[in-house]
Design a protein around this motif. Structure first.
Motif, PDB file in Angstrom:
ATOM      1  N   GLU A   1       1.588   7.130  -6.873  1.00 51.39           N
ATOM      2  CA  GLU A   1       0.185   7.460  -7.662  1.00 51.39           C
ATOM      3  C   GLU A   1       0.080   8.445  -8.600  1.00 51.39           C
TER       4      GLU A   1
ATOM      5  N   ASP B   1       0.855   3.915  -2.793  1.00 56.23           N
ATOM      6  CA  ASP B   1       0.620   5.437  -2.627  1.00 56.23           C
ATOM      7  C   ASP B   1       1.686   6.325  -2.947  1.00 56.23           C
TER       8      ASP B   1
ATOM      9  N   ASP C   1       0.778  -1.137  -0.147  1.00 54.71           N
ATOM     10  CA  ASP C   1      -0.123   0.013   0.183  1.00 54.71           C
ATOM     11  C   ASP C   1       0.920   1.268  -0.104  1.00 54.71           C
TER      12      ASP C   1
END
Length: 233
Positions: free
Chosen positions: A58, A55, A51
């Motif tokens: 992105e 992030d 994750d």
């Protein structure tokens, strides 16, 4: 064409590990994102690490080269498997190369790493039963000033949680993958790495003349390899 290199550190390390490589890549016109993974967080396993990587990238446009050192190969495999990030090339550096259904804590036994390390210690005249000395095991070919800087930093906190995360997959993700192994790696000896990479990916690693910490020992040579890989995309 310039690429974005997303650099993941090994267990217990952080983005500082890449501080000698990142400026070289940036000097050649590439972008660099060196990611800090929450290795000390008991609530964070490999999927939470993934994750963090997702992030971090992105807003990236263009080619992405994901580079994973040692245990972060598990994180990188999960990132590629999930498909939320369009990874153009995955480069695994001295990796704990995962198999589907395996956890990092299981990897050592399933691969036979301990036996391989012991045999290499004996071959090179080291006492295989001596307690691990981080300087001997990891920093034997790293410049003295870099080694001292590493040991002057706050001692890392390492949770067991990342080692317990099972990679829930059926097969290796469909992403172009390269592996770099250290000729003088005392943790993952070269013949051991060549066997694991052949068995699990069906390819041969490219060899760099370093120990386990290539980004600290030979940053220029490693950066040149990464740039060459990116140029082939």
């Amino acid at each position: 064409m310039p690429a974005t290199f997303v650099l993941l550190p090994g267990a217990g390390s952080d983005s500082w590990y890449w501080h000698r490589v990142a400026p070289i890549l940036e000097g050649s016109g590439h972008s660099v994102i060196a990611v800090d993974l929450p290795y000390g967080d008991d609530d964070a396993g490999q999927y939470e690490f993934a994750d963090v990587v997702v992030d971090a990238v992105e807003d990236v446009e263009g080619s992405i080269v994901l580079v994973a050192q040692s245990m972060s190969a598990f994180t990188a495999a999960i990132v590629c498997q999930r498909g939320e990030v369009d990874v153009d090339l995955l480069v695994l550096l001295a990796p704990m190369l995962p198999a589907p259904g395996e956890a990092p804590g299981q990897w050592w036994e399933t691969t036979g790493q301990a036996e391989a390390k012991r045999a290499f210690d004996v071959l090179e005249g080291r006492d295989p039963d001596a307690p691990d000395d981080l300087r001997v095991l990891f920093f034997h070919d790293v410049p003295d000033d870099v080694t001292e800087e590493a040991f002057s930093q706050e001692e890392p906190v390492m949770s067991n949680t990342p080692f317990e995360t099972v990679w829930q997959a059926d097969a290796w993700p469909h992403v172009k993958t390269r592996v770099v192994a250290g000729r003088r790696d005392r943790l993952f000896p070269l013949d051991f790495m060549e066997r694991i990479v052949r068995e699990r990916l069906g390819i041969a690693p490219e060899v760099i003349d370093t120990g386990h910490l290539a980004a600290l020992a030979r940053p220029g040579e490693l950066a040149a390899m990464l740039e060459r890989y990116a140029s082939e995309l």
